[in-house]
Design a protein around this motif. Structure first.
Motif, PDB file in Angstrom:
ATOM      1  N   VAL A 117      44.665  23.621  64.330  1.00  0.00           N
ATOM      2  CA  VAL A 117      45.836  22.752  63.871  1.00  0.00           C
ATOM      3  C   VAL A 117      44.889  21.444  63.174  1.00  0.00           C
ATOM      4  CG1 VAL A 117      47.591  21.317  64.233  1.00  0.00           C
ATOM      5  CG2 VAL A 117      47.315  23.515  65.585  1.00  0.00           C
ATOM      6  N   VAL A 118      45.323  20.835  62.118  1.00  0.00           N
ATOM      7  CA  VAL A 118      44.667  19.823  61.778  1.00  0.00           C
ATOM      8  C   VAL A 118      45.804  18.761  61.125  1.00  0.00           C
ATOM      9  CG1 VAL A 118      44.655  20.516  59.248  1.00  0.00           C
ATOM     10  CG2 VAL A 118      42.766  18.842  60.347  1.00  0.00           C
ATOM     11  N   LEU A 119      45.434  17.555  61.442  1.00  0.00           N
ATOM     12  CA  LEU A 119      46.160  16.350  61.058  1.00  0.00           C
ATOM     13  C   LEU A 119      45.303  15.603  60.049  1.00  0.00           C
ATOM     14  CD1 LEU A 119      48.428  14.166  60.793  1.00  0.00           C
ATOM     15  CD2 LEU A 119      47.303  12.889  62.577  1.00  0.00           C
ATOM     16  N   VAL A 120      45.677  15.717  58.629  1.00  0.00           N
ATOM     17  CA  VAL A 120      44.890  15.003  57.654  1.00  0.00           C
ATOM     18  C   VAL A 120      45.683  13.755  57.382  1.00  0.00           C
ATOM     19  CG1 VAL A 120      43.763  15.091  55.358  1.00  0.00           C
ATOM     20  CG2 VAL A 120      44.171  17.156  56.810  1.00  0.00           C
ATOM     21  N   THR A 121      45.004  12.554  57.518  1.00  0.00           N
ATOM     22  CA  THR A 121      45.593  11.417  57.084  1.00  0.00           C
ATOM     23  C   THR A 121      44.607  10.601  55.971  1.00  0.00           C
ATOM     24  OG1 THR A 121      44.344   9.954  58.596  1.00  0.00           O
ATOM     25  CG2 THR A 121      46.153  11.021  59.531  1.00  0.00           C
ATOM     26  N   PRO A 122      45.182   9.420  55.375  1.00  0.00           N
ATOM     27  CA  PRO A 122      44.306   8.656  54.570  1.00  0.00           C
ATOM     28  C   PRO A 122      42.979   8.331  55.168  1.00  0.00           C
ATOM     29  CG  PRO A 122      46.396   8.207  54.288  1.00  0.00           C
ATOM     30  CD  PRO A 122      46.344   8.872  55.527  1.00  0.00           C
ATOM     31  N   GLU A 123      42.978   8.472  56.339  1.00  0.00           N
ATOM     32  CA  GLU A 123      41.632   7.689  57.104  1.00  0.00           C
ATOM     33  C   GLU A 123      40.619   9.022  57.413  1.00  0.00           C
ATOM     34  OE1 GLU A 123      44.979   6.724  58.226  1.00  0.00           O
ATOM     35  OE2 GLU A 123      44.366   5.095  56.918  1.00  0.00           O
ATOM     36  N   GLY A 124      41.139  10.190  57.363  1.00  0.00           N
ATOM     37  CA  GLY A 124      40.268  11.148  57.856  1.00  0.00           C
ATOM     38  C   GLY A 124      41.149  12.459  58.165  1.00  0.00           C
ATOM     39  N   ALA A 125      40.331  13.298  59.019  1.00  0.00           N
ATOM     40  CA  ALA A 125      40.811  14.476  59.735  1.00  0.00           C
ATOM     41  C   ALA A 125      40.699  14.491  61.112  1.00  0.00           C
ATOM     42  CB  ALA A 125      40.461  15.638  58.912  1.00  0.00           C
ATOM     43  N   SER A 126      41.560  14.967  61.967  1.00  0.00           N
ATOM     44  CA  SER A 126      41.621  15.260  63.386  1.00  0.00           C
ATOM     45  C   SER A 126      41.961  16.885  63.727  1.00  0.00           C
ATOM     46  CB  SER A 126      42.192  14.505  64.072  1.00  0.00           C
ATOM     47  OG  SER A 126      41.991  13.186  63.904  1.00  0.00           O
ATOM     48  N   PHE A 127      41.176  17.354  64.212  1.00  0.00           N
ATOM     49  CA  PHE A 127      41.183  18.981  64.409  1.00  0.00           C
ATOM     50  C   PHE A 127      41.577  19.472  66.110  1.00  0.00           C
ATOM     51  CE2 PHE A 127      39.663  20.434  60.335  1.00  0.00           C
ATOM     52  CZ  PHE A 127      38.993  19.309  59.958  1.00  0.00           C
TER      53      PHE A 127
END
Length: 393
Positions: free
Chosen positions: A55-65
């Motif tokens: 799973v990943v969350l991609v935001t304007p600030e970056g990505a968290s996995f």
């Protein structure tokens, strides 16, 4: 007091159920966005019975996995219909460089031998699902097609196996019922949007004819290399990535195969690769879809997404109104050994991607994660619920 057999079985059922948690329960106890991602990955592996999930969350600030089970952020998953979005991105890049003519017609490629009804279809129409082609090769009124679908469910064949060769693809496109369908839909102005695996199969064949490149090489030159992707390919063995590929496991399908058990490692033939044959990692998906906002924004320009009903198509993405009242755009996919989900949230500019190594129908539990992230970003408690406005449709 001696308990009945039914009572003992019911107790066993309750004990088994007590060990499983719903995705809502897991997300409710999550504090941070990173906790939400890990809760979702954990749900699929520990509760839904998957072998691997990323799973990943991609935001304007970056990505968290987050990952769970037998995988890492660089493991390869079969991404199914998300393959189409990768191809659209590569097509847009190639067209901008003048390497592809999106207004070329199928009739230009005479060596493909398609019937006259297809001659005026352009590559752009195929890409935009406006070619007038049906969704799938499977004709529900054809007993042979229906038989193949049921046989695939029982024995592990993928449902498009009978169309894997170019000759079979052409034979299907020459069916009288198909030709009538194409004539009828192409006579409608403006041409309707019909999500079509058939159209993307034809698009892939035309691209190879126009560019002289295999679909693998086309993707490499127009997407993989420009974005610096490391684990995206139609051919894991040739790319030296077979050791990173997650094993193909049963989910909802095939029928009568226990969940989590191995299923055949199905590879789509050349005529169908463009419709859903890619392997990719969650790390590569994060790069591709962060870049894909340019396409989403162009397709949504002037479109009142908040007024569209659920499942309305914008490009390759469908509209969904969440319990939070927000409208998002998503695409889900399923292939033997893989299930995938991507969701673009125009309100927060977040992207959520979920990759699984099981054969399951498109699973919309990803929306629960998007809602949980929205509520935390808004500062609401997880259990708070915003009723959708009745006047939005």
């Amino acid at each position: 007091m001696k308990r009945s057999l039914f009572g003992r079985l019911f107790s066993i059922f309750l004990l088994f159920g007590a060990g499983c948690r719903t995705i809502d329960a897991r997300l409710e106890s999550a504090v941070s966005p990173e906790d939400c991602l890990q809760a979702t990955a954990g749900f699929y592996v520990k509760d839904a019975g998957d072998d691997a999930c990323a799973v990943v969350l991609v935001t304007p600030e970056g990505a968290s996995f987050a990952t769970a089970g037998a995988c890492t952020t660089n493991s390869l998953f079969r991404i199914a219909s998300l393959s189409k979005l990768f191809l659209v991105s590569a097509l847009q890049n190639a067209a901008a460089d003048g390497a592809v003519d999106l207004d070329a017609t199928v009739g230009t490629f005479s060596s493909l031998g398609f019937p006259a009804e297809y001659a005026s279809i352009t590559l752009r129409e195929l890409m935009e699902n406006r070619a007038g082609l049906p969704r799938d090769f499977i004709d529900e009124s054809n007993p042979i097609d229906v038989g193949h679908v049921f046989a695939g469910g029982f024995f592990g064949w993928h449902i498009y196996a009978q169309f894997d060769s170019a000759a079979d693809f052409l034979r299907c496109c020459n069916r009288p019922c198909w030709r009538r369908f194409v004539r009828k839909t192409r006579a409608i102005t403006p041409r309707p949007v019909i999500y079509s695996n058939v159209g993307y199969g034809l698009l892939g064949l035309c691209l190879e004819e126009q560019t002289g490149l295999s679909l693998e090489q086309f993707l490499k030159e127009n997407l993989v290399q420009p974005l610096g992707l490391k684990e995206t390919t139609y051919e894991p063995e040739r790319a030296g990535l077979s050791s990173r590929t997650t094993p193909a496991k049963a989910g909802h399908l095939p029928w009568f195969v226990r969940r989590g058990h191995a299923v055949p490692d199905i590879r789509l033939g050349t005529p169908l690769r463009a419709a859903g044959g890619l392997f990719s990692s969650i790390a590569d998906c994060a790069r591709v879809f962060a870049d894909y906002w340019r396409i989403v924004d162009a397709e949504c320009a002037g479109v009142p997404v908040e007024n569209l009903p659920d499942n309305a198509l914008i490009g390759l993405l469908r509209v969904k109104e969440l319990a939070t009242g927000a409208h998002v755009l998503y695409r889900a996919g399923m292939i033997y050994g893989g299930a995938s989900f991507v969701c673009f949230d125009p309100e927060t500019r977040n992207i959520v991607i979920i990759l699984r190594n099981v054969t399951s129908w498109p699973d919309k539990r990803g929306f629960k994660l998007v809602e949980a992230l929205q509520r935390r970003q808004r500062g609401n408690r997880p259990e708070e619920h915003v009723e959708p406005r009745a006047d939005r449709h």
